[in-house]
Each structure stands twice: as C-alpha cells, then as structure tokens.
Design a protein around this motif. Structure first.
Motif, short mmCIF file in Angstrom:
data_model
loop_
_atom_site.label_atom_id
_atom_site.label_comp_id
_atom_site.label_asym_id
_atom_site.label_seq_id
_atom_site.Cartn_x
_atom_site.Cartn_y
_atom_site.Cartn_z
N ILE A 52 0.84 -1.20 0.00
CA ILE A 52 0.00 0.00 0.00
C ILE A 52 0.87 1.24 0.00
N GLN A 53 1.90 1.22 0.84
CA GLN A 53 2.81 2.37 0.93
C GLN A 53 3.54 2.58 -0.39
N MET A 54 3.91 1.49 -1.05
CA MET A 54 4.61 1.59 -2.34
C MET A 54 3.71 2.25 -3.39
N LYS A 55 2.44 1.82 -3.42
CA LYS A 55 1.50 2.41 -4.39
C LYS A 55 1.31 3.89 -4.10
N ARG A 56 1.22 4.23 -2.82
CA ARG A 56 1.04 5.64 -2.46
C ARG A 56 2.29 6.46 -2.83
N GLN A 57 3.48 5.90 -2.56
CA GLN A 57 4.72 6.61 -2.88
C GLN A 57 4.87 6.82 -4.37
N GLN A 58 4.48 5.82 -5.18
CA GLN A 58 4.54 5.96 -6.63
C GLN A 58 3.63 7.09 -7.10
N ALA A 59 2.42 7.15 -6.52
CA ALA A 59 1.48 8.22 -6.88
C ALA A 59 2.03 9.58 -6.46
N GLN A 60 2.61 9.63 -5.25
CA GLN A 60 3.16 10.89 -4.77
C GLN A 60 4.35 11.33 -5.63
N LYS A 61 5.15 10.36 -6.06
CA LYS A 61 6.30 10.68 -6.91
C LYS A 61 5.83 11.25 -8.26
N LYS A 62 4.79 10.62 -8.83
CA LYS A 62 4.24 11.10 -10.10
C LYS A 62 3.64 12.49 -9.94
N ALA A 63 2.91 12.69 -8.85
CA ALA A 63 2.30 14.00 -8.59
C ALA A 63 3.37 15.06 -8.38
N MET A 64 4.43 14.69 -7.64
CA MET A 64 5.52 15.63 -7.38
C MET A 64 6.23 16.02 -8.67
N LYS A 65 6.41 15.05 -9.58
CA LYS A 65 7.07 15.35 -10.85
C LYS A 65 6.27 16.36 -11.67
N LEU A 67 4.24 18.61 -10.47
CA LEU A 67 4.39 19.91 -9.82
C LEU A 67 5.76 20.51 -10.09
N GLN A 68 6.80 19.67 -10.01
CA GLN A 68 8.16 20.17 -10.24
C GLN A 68 8.35 20.64 -11.68
N ASP A 69 7.86 19.83 -12.64
CA ASP A 69 8.00 20.21 -14.05
C ASP A 69 7.24 21.50 -14.34
N THR A 70 6.03 21.59 -13.79
CA THR A 70 5.23 22.79 -14.01
C THR A 70 5.87 23.99 -13.34
N PHE A 71 6.41 23.77 -12.14
CA PHE A 71 7.07 24.87 -11.43
C PHE A 71 8.30 25.33 -12.20
N ALA A 72 9.07 24.37 -12.74
CA ALA A 72 10.26 24.72 -13.52
C ALA A 72 9.88 25.52 -14.76
N ALA A 73 8.82 25.06 -15.45
CA ALA A 73 8.36 25.78 -16.64
C ALA A 73 7.83 27.16 -16.26
N ASP A 74 7.12 27.22 -15.14
CA ASP A 74 6.57 28.50 -14.68
C ASP A 74 7.70 29.45 -14.28
N ASP A 216 -4.11 18.42 -10.99
CA ASP A 216 -3.72 17.13 -11.57
C ASP A 216 -3.04 16.25 -10.53
N ALA A 217 -2.18 16.86 -9.71
CA ALA A 217 -1.48 16.11 -8.66
C ALA A 217 -2.46 15.55 -7.64
N ILE A 220 -4.22 12.58 -9.06
CA ILE A 220 -3.39 11.37 -9.05
C ILE A 220 -3.42 10.72 -7.67
N ILE A 221 -3.26 11.54 -6.61
CA ILE A 221 -3.30 11.02 -5.24
C ILE A 221 -4.67 10.41 -4.94
N MET A 222 -5.72 11.10 -5.35
CA MET A 222 -7.07 10.62 -5.10
C MET A 222 -7.33 9.29 -5.82
#
Length: 343
Positions: A52-65, A67-74, A216-217, A220-222
């Motif tokens: 369960i924790q692995m699935k949550r971490q994967q979702a959080q990693k995808k969501a963070m990416k 946010l990070q990509d959008t923040f970098a572009a912004d 979007d993030a 993904i978490i939801m």
C-alpha cells in the motif's frame, strides 16, 4: 452470519491504512463487540502495508514530478517575462537618452553657424539646403526631384569642394537622422515587448498552469487512494467469503456430531426400554417362583452388551447399570425365598 468490513484509515485523505499500533488498539476496542460483528483489519486480509505504501509513494512521486516540471516551466516563464520587462525598460531609457541627444543637435547647429560666422540666408546656407535636398532626392520614396539648375549648382559645389561649415552641418544631419531612426526603432521595440508582456500575463491568468498542476497532482493522489481502497475492499470481501466458508464447515461438523449423538441417545433409550420390559418380565417370573431367572453369566453378558465402554458412561448407561444391579439383587432374593420355602 453477519459480518461487516471496516477499513481503518488515517485522518487525512492520503492515509488509507492504520499503523500497527492503531490497529492493535482497535482490536482491543473491538473485542467487547465480538459477539455482534467482526472487524477486518488491512493487515489481516492479505494486503501488505508495504505494498500500500509503495503504491502511495509511486502516486506521490508522479504527482511531485508534475508539480516540479510545471514549477520549472513557470519559473522559466517568469525569467522570460522578467527579461522582456528589463529589455523594455532598457529601450525606454535608451530612447529617452537619444531624444535628449537629438534635442541638443539644434543648439549644436546654432553654435556651429556662430563659430563659422554664418548669418541669415547667405550663399553657404543656400548651398547647404541644396545638398540636403539632393540627399532626399536619392530616396525614391520621398518624391523629391531636382531641376536642371539645381543639378548644375551641385556639380559646381562638388568641383569647388564642400566648405567646413557644410561638412559639419551635414554630419550633424546624419547624426540627427541616426538618432531619430534609433528612437523610432526603440519605441517600436518597447511597444512590441510591452504588448507581448500583457498577452503573456493575460494568458497565464486564464490558464494558471500551477493551479492546473496542483489539481492534476491531487487527482493522481485521489485515484491512487481509490485503487488502494478497492484493493482493500476486494481482499476484505475475499477474507469474509473464506471466513463464511470456515464457519459453514464448522457448523456442518457440529450438526453431524449432534446427529450422531442423537442417534446414539435414541439407541440407548431403546435399549433402556428393552431392559425395563425385561426386568418387568423377570419380576413376574419371580413372583410365580416357577420360572428360572437368568444365570449370572447371562446377567454379565447383558450388562456387557449394554455397557461396552465403562469409561464413557452416560446418564443412560448408569441407569441401565442400576437396572442390572437391581436384577441381580432380585435374583438373590428369589434364590433366598426358594431356600426358605424348601426348609
């Protein structure tokens, strides 16, 4: 059998399973209600907390990416906007300086004329104006043309050579023209940049990429939480079905055992009834004194038949045993009575 599935989750939307400590505390609280319902814990239904924790971490990693990509572009867009704004300010400052410098040319012309001692509309002034007209005539878009007399005079000027005054004044004209072109170019550049800045800012306000990325993030978490919840529900359902099957099997075994006991009890009661009838017959025979009672060996055989396992005596066994004992006593009484009668 009633069974309810309870999945313990954390306080926030991202926490979908209980810790071991909380689960243990929950188990203790549920014990007093064990007769009413069963509680299923995620750790007990085959769902590993680390999966369960692995699935949550994967979702959080995808969501963070995202946010990070959008923040970098912004951030890159912010830098671009700042660069454009700086360039517009620079052009504005440069144009202001050029205007100031162009404004000083008129004073430079007056000073130059004074230094050369030129006053009024003398020959040099006329020749200077003709030289300026010639320059304009070279621009086909100006619509300026020279007549024959002007062309003749220009030939004479070039043959005689330009005076210092004419050269310096024409140089000031070239400088002024350059400055005016620079001013015009700077104004147009600044205007274009300011317009682009406005359009970019308006477009950003319309789309708001950071807000969309955050949405979007969260989605993904939801979605990950929904998948985790579905996994828990499926495993819980499977666990309940297995539990029901186990309870059904136990109930069937209990029913079979009860049926065996009932059959055994019925058989004992039948034997008891037979023994009671036999005792009654023996009593009647004893009263008549003409019939023989069963021998001791026959009594022991009857007792052994009705009591094959003395270690497992039931209430019925004890009653039958008591009847046999009474029969033995009755046999002894009859024998005594027969002896007394013989005497």
């Amino acid at each position: 059998m009633n069974m309810s599935l309870i999945i313990h989750a954390g306080k926030n939307a991202n926490s979908m399973f209980a810790t071991n400590e909380r689960a243990a505390a929950g188990r203790g609280a549920e014990k007093e209600y064990s007769g009413k319902r069963n509680t299923i814990y995620a750790g007990n239904i085959g769902v590993r907390p680390d999966s369960i924790q692995m699935k949550r971490q994967q979702a959080q990693k995808k969501a963070m990416k995202i946010l990070q990509d959008t923040f970098a572009a912004d951030r890159e867009l912010d830098q671009s906007i700042q660069g454009m704004a700086d360039r517009a300010d620079e052009l504005q400052k440069q144009t202001a300086e050029q205007r100031k410098e162009a404004g000083e040319i008129a004073a430079a012309r007056n000073e130059l004329a004074e230094n050369y001692g030129i006053e009024g509309d003398g020959r040099e002034v006329e020749d200077l104006e003709l030289l300026r007209k010639e320059k304009k005539a070279k621009d086909l878009t100006s619509g300026v043309c020279l007549n024959d007399a002007e062309e003749k005079r220009l030939r004479e000027i070039y043959e005689e050579g330009l005076t210092g005054y004419e050269k310096d004044m024409l140089e000031l004209d070239d400088k002024e023209e350059y400055l005016q072109n620079q001013i015009k170019s700077g104004e147009q550049g600044e205007k274009s940049i300011r317009s682009s800045l406005r359009d970019t800012k308006l477009e950003r306000l319309k789309s708001d990429p950071m807000l969309k990325a955050q949405s979007d993030a969260e989605e993904i978490i939801m979605q990950a939480n929904k998948e985790i919840y579905a996994d828990l529900m499926n495993e819980g359902k499977k666990h309940i079905e297995e539990k029901i099957a186990e309870e059904k099997e136990k109930a069937e075994k209990i029913a079979e055992k009860k049926e065996e006991e009932e059959e055994k009890e019925a058989k004992r009661k039948e034997q008891e009834a037979q023994m009671e009838a036999w005792i009654e017959d023996a009593k009647e025979a004893a009263e008549s004194a003409g019939n023989e009672l069963p021998s001791a060996s026959e009594m022991d055989e009857i007792y052994s038949y009705n009591n094959p396992d003395a270690a497992g005596k039931t209430k019925a066994d004890k009653e039958i045993e008591q009847m046999l004992e009474e029969m033995k006593l009755l046999q002894d009484d009859i024998k005594g009575a027969a002896i007394d009668a013989g005497m």
